[in-house]
Design a protein around this motif. Structure first.
Motif, PDB file in Angstrom:
ATOM      1  N   ALA A 226      -7.512  70.929  19.197  1.00 48.28           N
ATOM      2  CA  ALA A 226      -8.683  70.434  19.923  1.00 48.28           C
ATOM      3  C   ALA A 226      -8.714  68.912  19.905  1.00 48.28           C
ATOM      4  CB  ALA A 226      -9.957  71.002  19.296  1.00 48.28           C
ATOM      5  N   MET A 230      -8.463  66.345  23.190  1.00 45.11           N
ATOM      6  CA  MET A 230      -9.425  65.285  23.497  1.00 45.11           C
ATOM      7  C   MET A 230      -8.727  63.933  23.579  1.00 45.11           C
ATOM      8  SD  MET A 230     -12.999  66.243  21.671  1.00 45.11           S
ATOM      9  CE  MET A 230     -12.657  67.034  20.136  1.00 45.11           C
ATOM     10  N   LEU A 233      -6.959  63.774  26.869  1.00 50.97           N
ATOM     11  CA  LEU A 233      -7.897  63.533  27.977  1.00 50.97           C
ATOM     12  C   LEU A 233      -8.354  62.084  27.990  1.00 50.97           C
ATOM     13  CD1 LEU A 233     -10.024  66.786  27.847  1.00 50.97           C
ATOM     14  CD2 LEU A 233      -8.299  66.159  29.529  1.00 50.97           C
ATOM     15  N   LEU A 237      -7.410  61.142  31.557  1.00 53.51           N
ATOM     16  CA  LEU A 237      -8.492  61.355  32.520  1.00 53.51           C
ATOM     17  C   LEU A 237      -9.640  60.367  32.369  1.00 53.51           C
ATOM     18  CD1 LEU A 237      -8.935  65.209  32.879  1.00 53.51           C
ATOM     19  CD2 LEU A 237      -7.832  63.607  34.419  1.00 53.51           C
ATOM     20  N   GLY A 238      -9.515  59.437  31.464  1.00 53.68           N
ATOM     21  CA  GLY A 238     -10.550  58.426  31.335  1.00 53.68           C
ATOM     22  C   GLY A 238     -11.798  58.883  30.610  1.00 53.68           C
ATOM     23  N   THR A 239     -11.756  59.985  29.881  1.00 53.19           N
ATOM     24  CA  THR A 239     -12.890  60.315  29.019  1.00 53.19           C
ATOM     25  C   THR A 239     -12.908  59.321  27.863  1.00 53.19           C
ATOM     26  OG1 THR A 239     -11.588  61.813  27.675  1.00 53.19           O
ATOM     27  CG2 THR A 239     -12.709  62.773  29.548  1.00 53.19           C
ATOM     28  N   GLN A 240     -14.028  59.299  27.153  1.00 49.98           N
ATOM     29  CA  GLN A 240     -14.143  58.300  26.084  1.00 49.98           C
ATOM     30  C   GLN A 240     -14.623  58.930  24.793  1.00 49.98           C
ATOM     31  OE1 GLN A 240     -16.659  55.312  27.822  1.00 49.98           O
ATOM     32  NE2 GLN A 240     -14.945  54.420  28.941  1.00 49.98           N
ATOM     33  N   PHE A 241     -13.959  60.024  24.392  1.00 47.62           N
ATOM     34  CA  PHE A 241     -14.385  60.697  23.174  1.00 47.62           C
ATOM     35  C   PHE A 241     -14.286  59.779  21.958  1.00 47.62           C
ATOM     36  CE2 PHE A 241     -13.238  64.576  25.568  1.00 47.62           C
ATOM     37  CZ  PHE A 241     -14.449  65.228  25.444  1.00 47.62           C
ATOM     38  N   GLY A 250     -19.059  53.110  29.399  1.00 47.92           N
ATOM     39  CA  GLY A 250     -20.336  53.784  29.591  1.00 47.92           C
ATOM     40  C   GLY A 250     -20.726  54.651  28.401  1.00 47.92           C
ATOM     41  N   LEU A 257     -14.918  60.563  14.750  1.00 42.62           N
ATOM     42  CA  LEU A 257     -14.799  61.999  15.047  1.00 42.62           C
ATOM     43  C   LEU A 257     -13.332  62.414  14.985  1.00 42.62           C
ATOM     44  CD1 LEU A 257     -16.103  64.648  16.017  1.00 42.62           C
ATOM     45  CD2 LEU A 257     -15.672  63.891  18.341  1.00 42.62           C
TER      46      LEU A 257
ATOM     47  N   THR B  34     -14.242  73.565  17.399  1.00 45.38           N
ATOM     48  CA  THR B  34     -14.030  72.132  17.196  1.00 45.38           C
ATOM     49  C   THR B  34     -14.500  71.348  18.408  1.00 45.38           C
ATOM     50  OG1 THR B  34     -12.083  72.731  15.918  1.00 45.38           O
ATOM     51  CG2 THR B  34     -12.326  70.417  16.503  1.00 45.38           C
ATOM     52  N   ILE B  35     -14.154  71.827  19.601  1.00 44.01           N
ATOM     53  CA  ILE B  35     -14.566  71.119  20.812  1.00 44.01           C
ATOM     54  C   ILE B  35     -16.092  71.139  20.950  1.00 44.01           C
ATOM     55  CG2 ILE B  35     -14.527  71.248  23.343  1.00 44.01           C
ATOM     56  CD1 ILE B  35     -11.614  72.013  23.172  1.00 44.01           C
ATOM     57  N   GLY B  38     -17.710  69.039  18.183  1.00 40.54           N
ATOM     58  CA  GLY B  38     -17.451  67.635  18.511  1.00 40.54           C
ATOM     59  C   GLY B  38     -18.399  67.158  19.599  1.00 40.54           C
ATOM     60  N   LEU B  42     -21.261  64.236  19.249  1.00 36.85           N
ATOM     61  CA  LEU B  42     -21.291  63.057  20.113  1.00 36.85           C
ATOM     62  C   LEU B  42     -22.619  62.965  20.852  1.00 36.85           C
ATOM     63  CD1 LEU B  42     -17.658  63.320  21.461  1.00 36.85           C
ATOM     64  CD2 LEU B  42     -18.557  61.488  20.040  1.00 36.85           C
ATOM     65  N   PRO B 138     -14.855  63.085  34.808  1.00 31.87           N
ATOM     66  CA  PRO B 138     -14.683  63.138  33.353  1.00 31.87           C
ATOM     67  C   PRO B 138     -14.968  61.795  32.693  1.00 31.87           C
ATOM     68  CG  PRO B 138     -12.822  64.169  34.446  1.00 31.87           C
ATOM     69  CD  PRO B 138     -13.658  63.556  35.525  1.00 31.87           C
ATOM     70  N   SER B 139     -14.832  60.719  33.472  1.00 34.47           N
ATOM     71  CA  SER B 139     -15.082  59.408  32.880  1.00 34.47           C
ATOM     72  C   SER B 139     -16.532  58.971  33.017  1.00 34.47           C
ATOM     73  CB  SER B 139     -14.162  58.375  33.526  1.00 34.47           C
ATOM     74  OG  SER B 139     -14.280  58.451  34.930  1.00 34.47           O
ATOM     75  N   GLY B 141     -19.335  58.674  31.501  1.00 34.66           N
ATOM     76  CA  GLY B 141     -19.981  58.680  30.183  1.00 34.66           C
ATOM     77  C   GLY B 141     -19.514  59.834  29.310  1.00 34.66           C
ATOM     78  N   MET B 142     -20.152  59.917  28.150  1.00 34.14           N
ATOM     79  CA  MET B 142     -19.808  61.006  27.240  1.00 34.14           C
ATOM     80  C   MET B 142     -20.216  62.354  27.826  1.00 34.14           C
ATOM     81  SD  MET B 142     -18.270  61.697  24.622  1.00 34.14           S
ATOM     82  CE  MET B 142     -17.913  59.979  24.383  1.00 34.14           C
ATOM     83  N   ALA B 145     -17.456  63.638  29.917  1.00 35.71           N
ATOM     84  CA  ALA B 145     -16.332  64.005  29.049  1.00 35.71           C
ATOM     85  C   ALA B 145     -16.569  65.374  28.417  1.00 35.71           C
ATOM     86  CB  ALA B 145     -16.137  62.939  27.974  1.00 35.71           C
ATOM     87  N   VAL B 146     -17.769  65.547  27.853  1.00 37.97           N
ATOM     88  CA  VAL B 146     -18.068  66.810  27.162  1.00 37.97           C
ATOM     89  C   VAL B 146     -18.123  67.952  28.175  1.00 37.97           C
ATOM     90  CG1 VAL B 146     -19.844  68.051  25.876  1.00 37.97           C
ATOM     91  CG2 VAL B 146     -19.230  65.727  25.214  1.00 37.97           C
ATOM     92  N   THR B 149     -14.434  68.725  29.559  1.00 36.14           N
ATOM     93  CA  THR B 149     -13.521  69.251  28.540  1.00 36.14           C
ATOM     94  C   THR B 149     -13.888  70.690  28.188  1.00 36.14           C
ATOM     95  OG1 THR B 149     -13.351  67.041  27.664  1.00 36.14           O
ATOM     96  CG2 THR B 149     -12.520  68.803  26.277  1.00 36.14           C
TER      97      THR B 149
END
Lengths: 570, 209
Positions: A226, A230, A233, A237-241, A250, A257, B34-35, B38, B42, B138-139, B141-142, B145-146, B149
């Motif tokens: 997992a 993340m 990604l 894909l530009g996520t920001q985990f 943003g 984490l 976990t995902i 997580g 967040l 997906p970009s 903000g969080m 992303a969440v 995913t």
């Protein structure tokens, strides 16, 4: 069970657990050499910073930078050294090769529970290896964020440029997939495929170790999977985990984490690597002391206890992340608890030797070496587990020395013990004992000189992963020691070629091995070489525990196979 | 090569394959957990989090949830059919289960397409939640992303489940299953029910809370 299999079926896409085990073994040995070579380059840079790499360390590879290892290259070297040694050398050799080869033979099964899954597992690993090796040929080189790949270092923004890290993450995800396939297979095989009479407490301790390792793999590799998804990604894909602060456009996530997810897996991972060795050592000590393993059941239960404890101590890798003191103390307490079961089976090892009839065959020498290096590695672990000491020792060469004693030295000697011990069954010939002895002493002495002195360096404040230690005034007086370690490491590396030569040479020229050269009790020694696909002509009935050595009821010999009733033997 | 051994009495009478599927489901659940955890961590750390129904189309997804629960029912019916050696019922209900899965995926793809193509009303919803632009990516903000995913990882499971069930479906059409041989149907069913169960968690956490 046809005798006429095509070459492809027999050697390449084999379904036979023994052939797949050998495939893993060769893959692991290749990467062991590759990772070891990278270690020597790291050592060269630490002893002679920014001096041209000599030809005998393949200095021509660094032509672009005038023979010098530049900082980017250095980062890549220690990143890939760690990654390769852990996931591409130790894991394939101990779990892939011996898990495959030993488990079905020792529990009296014809094969793994799922032979096709077993084959897929190896070829997924092979694919992962190709992706990993391909990353070296990228314009910006391979991953350079450390084997832990902490964000933001491992991310696009504010991290290391290039696609090396993406390849690394992909390769690791594939390797993890392979490991998970293997784990399902091993766990279910042990649960379901044991021969009649082979109860859990009649299984050889090496099977116990490999089985518990697989259970840990099954539980914790999905967790890191997992985390890797993340991370991937975030990169693609530009996520920001895992980005925070100014780097995150943003909102942003939390780099901590990743550290939590990584170490929830990462700490069990060190037990994943060492548990097979514990099992093999417990088993071999009994064989070569010609007496039952002292406290067999207790050793098995202690290993189970450690499996449980290992899953709730990951925070001790993160003492310096600003965690609450109460949490730090809790993790410290839980971590120190592990020393109790560890000490118990450690004393079991010593008591197995006590008043035994010791046979110093080469597998025994390597096994004894594990006892020594594991003692040092284990004891120095206590310092790292203690919050107060760790805040000073964190990220120093002390930590490097410590985990090399446990993960590198113990596992290396455990691997050598396992290869030497099962070689006659795997290849039908004996290894040359003299070459093994020379290799043993050379390795044992030089290895201790390398890793013990690393701890000395670290105690003096030498940080790990620094490019040029000579830049720091307080390390300058230690440069002599750095040079000494490098020489010892080169000697260590050179001695491995003796083993490699012996390994290859004996395969063709070694004396033909008898069926049971070590006079062992376990089931794999009841079948003749070459062991056919399907292993046993008839599934054996198991009567005894694995360690009935020197049983007074058995007349005329000091061993009795697990499949022979003691009353009727001799 | 198959062997039936007497020693392996652990875990009752479950077949080896079923045992392996259970182990796999435990492992898969750990990845999902976990995902999900997580994502929750967040979200708790984020200064603000959009209301679920501002950007997402909750009624449409609620229908999707209902649909997926229905496929769990048809899966049970398929297994029930094969246990009674009722080939027609097996094939029919397997087909319905696959159909339900395909429609679920179709609605998810439509939802993604709608978000990624973007439009003015989506832009208004996004700016109400503090995001710029008129595309939900997906970009974004969080939150983005969440959302992506979690739902896409689940979507991949539905896709694998559909392919898996399709293989079983083809085999069932050839009549290889019967009241004395339905283990593989049952194992595939376990996976399908698991995917449904996870969706209920995903739906609750992403679309309702």
């Amino acid at each position: 069970m046809s005798e006429h299999q095509s070459v492809w079926r027999k050697y390449i896409f084999s379904l036979d657990h023994k052939m797949i085990g050998k495939q893993y073994l060769f893959l692991g040995i290749f990467f062991l050499l590759f990772g070891g070579f990278q270690a020597l380059l790291i050592r060269w840079q630490l002893a002679y910073p920014e001096q041209p790499v000599p030809w005998w360390l393949l200095g021509f590879l660094f032509k672009g930078s005038g023979g010098i290892i530049d900082p980017d290259m250095y980062n890549q070297l220690f990143t890939m050294h760690g990654t390769i040694m852990i996931f591409w050398a130790i894991t394939p050799i101990l779990i892939g090769a011996f898990g495959n080869y030993v488990i079905p033979l020792q529990i009296g099964a014809r094969d793994m529970a799922f032979p096709t899954l077993n084959m897929l597992s190896f070829w997924t690993m092979f694919l992962a290896s190709i992706v990993l090796l391909a990353s070296y040929f990228l314009p910006d080189g391979t991953a350079a964020g450390g084997w832990t790949s902490y964000p933001p270092l491992s991310l696009e923004e504010g991290g290391i440029p290039g696609h090396g890290q993406t390849y690394w993450t992909l390769a690791l995800t594939l390797a993890g997939t392979s490991t998970m396939m293997g784990a399902i297979n091993y766990v279910i095989t042990v649960i379901r495929m044991r021969a009649p009479g082979m109860t859990y407490f009649k299984m050889p301790l090496s099977v116990w170790g490999l089985w518990l390792t697989s259970i840990l793999n099954a539980i914790f590799v999905p967790v890191i999977a997992a985390g890797l998804i993340m991370l991937l990604l975030d990169r693609l894909l530009g996520t920001q985990f895992f980005l925070a602060g100014r780097l995150a456009a943003g909102g942003g996530g939390d780099p901590l984490l990743y550290q939590h997810v990584f170490w929830i897996f990462g700490h069990p991972e060190v037990y994943i690597l060492i548990l097979p060795v514990w099992g093999i050592v417990s088993e071999l000590l009994s064989v070569f002391s010609r007496k039952p393993a002292f406290g067999y059941k207790v050793t098995a239960i202690c290993m189970c206890t450690i499996v449980v404890l290992s899953s709730i101590v990951w925070g001790h890798h993160m003492y310096t992340t600003g965690m609450s003191p109460l949490l730090g103390k809790s993790f410290m307490f839980l971590t120190l608890l592990i020393s109790i079961p560890s000490s118990i089976f450690f004393f079991n090892w010593l008591l197995t030797l006590w008043k035994g009839s010791l046979h110093f065959k080469t597998p025994m020498l390597y096994t004894m070496a594990v006892i020594w290096v594991f003692a040092i590695g284990g004891l120095t672990g206590l310092y790292n587990a203690t919050v107060t000491a760790d805040i000073y020792l964190h990220d120093t060469m002390f930590v490097v020395g410590h985990f090399h004693y446990t993960m590198a030295a113990s596992v290396l000697f455990g691997g050598y013990a396992a290869i030497s011990y099962w070689y006659p069954k795997m290849f039908g010939r004996m290894m040359n004992p003299l070459m093994n002895r020379i290799h043993f002493w050379g390795t044992f002495i030089s290895l201790n000189l390398v890793f013990f002195n690393m701890m000395v360096l670290g105690y003096a404040g030498h940080h790990r992963r620094i490019y040029n230690p000579a830049e720091y005034d307080f390390i300058k007086p230690l440069m002599g020691l750095n040079e000494f370690i490098t020489y010892a490491a080169i000697v260590l590396g050179a001695f491995q070629f003796i083993y490699l030569f012996n390994f290859t040479w004996s395969m063709f020229k070694g004396p033909i091995a008898e069926k049971n050269p070590w006079k062992s009790n376990t089931l794999e020694w009841t079948v003749d070489y070459p062991v056919p696909h399907g292993n046993f002509a008839e599934i054996p009935q198991v009567y005894n525990g694995p360690n009935e050595y020197s049983n007074p009821k058995v007349k005329g010999q000091d061993w009795v196979p697990q499949s022979v009733q003691i009353e009727s033997a001799g | 090569m198959n062997q039936t051994l007497a020693a392996g009495k652990s875990f009752g009478t479950a077949t080896t394959g079923k045992l392996a599927m259970w182990l796999f489901l435990v492992m898969d659940a750990l990845t999902f957990i976990t995902i999900l955890i997580g994502g929750i961590a967040l979200r708790n750390a984020a200064p603000s989090w959009p209301q679920a129904d501002v950007i997402l189309n909750v009624p449409l997804t609620a229908f999707n949830t209902f649909l997926l629960i229905c496929t769990s029912f048809t899966m049970v019916m398929a297994l029930n059919g094969v246990q009674r050696n009722d080939q027609k019922s097996l094939v029919k209900y397997l087909g319905l289960t696959i159909l339900g899965g395909v429609v679920f995926l179709g609605i998810q793809v439509y939802e993604y397409y709608h978000f990624i193509a973007g439009n003015e009303s989506l832009g208004a919803a996004l700016s109400a939640s503090g995001f710029s632009g008129d595309k939900f990516l997906p970009s974004t903000g969080m939150y983005g992303a969440v959302f992506y995913t979690t739902t896409s990882f689940h979507g991949l499971h539905v896709l694998s489940g559909v392919i898996y069930l399709f293989v079983i479906f083809l085999q069932a059409k050839n009549g290889i299953y019967g009241s004395d041989n339905f283990d593989r149907v049952e194992i595939a069913g376990l996976f399908w029910h698991f995917v449904d169960l996870i969706w209920i968690l995903v739906f609750t956490i992403i679309y309702l809370l």
